[in-house]
Motif scaffolding. Structure first.
Motif, short mmCIF file in Angstrom:
data_model
loop_
_atom_site.label_atom_id
_atom_site.label_comp_id
_atom_site.label_asym_id
_atom_site.label_seq_id
_atom_site.Cartn_x
_atom_site.Cartn_y
_atom_site.Cartn_z
N ALA A 73 0.83 -1.20 0.00
CA ALA A 73 0.00 0.00 0.00
C ALA A 73 0.87 1.26 0.00
O ALA A 73 0.58 2.23 -0.71
CB ALA A 73 -0.93 0.00 1.21
N ILE A 113 -5.95 5.57 5.50
CA ILE A 113 -5.20 4.37 5.94
C ILE A 113 -4.69 4.55 7.37
O ILE A 113 -4.78 3.63 8.20
CB ILE A 113 -4.02 4.11 4.97
N SER A 144 -6.14 -1.53 3.05
CA SER A 144 -5.29 -0.42 2.59
C SER A 144 -4.83 -0.65 1.15
O SER A 144 -4.83 0.29 0.33
CB SER A 144 -4.07 -0.28 3.51
N CYS A 145 -4.47 -1.88 0.82
CA CYS A 145 -4.07 -2.19 -0.55
C CYS A 145 -5.24 -2.01 -1.51
O CYS A 145 -5.08 -1.45 -2.61
CB CYS A 145 -3.55 -3.62 -0.63
N THR A 151 -6.19 1.70 -2.00
CA THR A 151 -5.13 2.39 -2.73
C THR A 151 -5.17 2.02 -4.21
O THR A 151 -4.96 2.89 -5.08
CB THR A 151 -3.75 2.05 -2.13
#
Length: 428
Positions: free
Chosen positions: A200, A225, A249-250, A253
């Motif tokens: 991320a 995040i 978060s990944c 993003t």
């Protein structure tokens, strides 16, 4: 007579194709028949849409000498290829699943026969119906695109909820394995959480490099995040985990990157006309959608096992009551035993159809068929009325949808983190 023989041959061929696919699936994945059937429908969607993209987009020159047989609308011989062909096939698959859904409402042997078999007839139906849509005007499919955008938005929200659940389940399973004393699970949890946050972070850094004019969106994403991570560390949700937060978060993003690369301004979007970016996003979105559909297949596996267990207990109770009432042990004949076994097998086979499992699944596949067209065309960005064959073009709509998806996902996950503290009585 000939028609009857032909129909039997088609049904037999379709059954053999299905059996062969199911045998391969069972050999490699050890899945049940119910899961194999659902997987077959998912693969059918992907293979047909992939064929449509390849046949009507990448090898259009092949059809130059055959366009006179297509009956393309508006008098333009090539207007039913390219982007128009994608929308047409999406419409065909949508109607296909609606028809099957209507049969599923019968909840009996007819529903089982339509759902499990006749695969060759299903393929013929899709091919013939698609050819018929080539004579339909593009005005009709403009309306279908508008409907698909709304339906795909609903499906996107459904997909977000699924991914939040997947990330929680992954973190919880590894945490239980760690609590059970399985060697190496502590290190695996730390490594996986660290990897997700690192990915991320790296993607956020590249977002700043690639889209330096839209740094405010990147700053908002980073702030989200940090907020989610801090709230998770407070431990309001006992099931919360840094691994799940890292996965979220990944995901958000990537959605931010996808949105920024869809911004309709070539001066501030370096991926405005990048074919490589188009292919990467189509591939990643396809994988994400496939994972969500696979989750749907196996999400009800435990419920099905419980239903079968209840069914077995019910039959056992009946036999026990019969013995207690008669006070004697009845010697059943082999014929009676066979009839009872057949009745039980029939009851077990029809059990998924007596519930709403397949109804829900085919509703999901109906929405998925419309969503896949939006996924391929970047939310209906190319115009169906012009002779362009651009598949994945930037647009304000796709930008708004993707940014909205990122923020909605963040909001839903934030709620799961604080809900046990806000509503303690319900969660206790």
């Amino acid at each position: 007579m000939c028609l009857t023989v032909a129909c039997e041959a088609v049904c037999c061929a379709g059954t053999q194709i299905c059996n062969l696919a199911c045998c391969c699936c069972k050999y490699f994945a050890e899945t049940t028949l119910k899961e194999q059937i659902k997987l077959a429908y998912i693969l059918l969607n992907y293979l047909i849409m992939a064929f449509t993209v390849i046949a009507l987009y990448y090898i259009q020159d092949f059809y130059i000498n055959y366009l006179q047989y297509f009956g393309c609308p508006e008098g333009i011989s090539n207007l039913c290829l390219g982007i128009s062909g994608i929308y047409r096939m999406s419409f065909v698959l949508t109607i296909f699943y609606i028809i099957i859904l209507l049969f599923m409402c019968q909840k009996g042997w007819l529903a089982k026969m339509i759902n499990d078999g006749l695969w060759l007839l299903k393929l013929i139906f899709i091919a013939v119906f698609f050819y018929g849509t080539l004579y339909m005007p593009n005005r009709f499919f403009e309306v279908f695109v508008d409907i698909s955008i709304v339906a795909s938005g609903i499906y996107q929200l459904f997909q977000i909820i699924i991914y939040i659940d997947i990330f929680y389940l992954w973190a919880e399973k590894w945490a239980r394995m760690y609590d059970d004393g399985i060697e190496g699970m502590g290190s695996a949890l730390v490594a996986a959480a660290s990897l997700t946050f690192t990915l991320a972070l790296i993607l956020n850094i590249y977002n700043f490099i690639w889209f330096d004019h839209n740094y405010i969106i990147n700053l908002i994403n980073i702030a989200i995040i940090i907020l989610l991570t801090v709230v998770q560390l407070f431990g309001f949700n006992p099931s919360g985990s840094l691994l799940a937060t890292g996965c979220i978060s990944c995901y958000i993003t990537y959605q931010t990157f996808s949105a920024l690369s869809s911004y309709p301004n070539a001066d501030i979007n370096i991926f405005y006309d990048s074919e490589k970016n188009m292919k990467v996003q189509m591939f990643v979105n396809g994988i994400l959608n496939f994972i969500a559909l696979i989750y749907i297949i196996f999400a009800t596996q435990e419920q099905s096992k419980q239903a079968l267990a209840i069914l077995d207990k019910s039959n056992e109770k009946k036999r026990s009551n019969q013995n207690s009432n008669q006070q004697i042990e009845i010697e059943m004949t082999s014929t009676q035993q066979m009839n009872e076994a057949k009745a039980l097998i029939e009851q077990i086979e029809l059990q998924p159809y007596s519930t709403n499992q397949y109804i829900v699944f085919h509703i999901v596949m109906t929405f998925c068929s419309m969503y896949m067209a939006m996924m391929i065309t970047n939310w209906g960005s190319p115009s169906i009325r012009v002779g362009t064959f651009e598949l994945y073009m930037p647009s304000q709509l796709s930008y708004n949808v993707k940014i909205g998806s990122s923020w909605i996902c963040s909001g839903l996950y934030f709620w799961t983190l604080i809900a046990p503290r806000v509503l303690p009585n319900r969660f206790n």
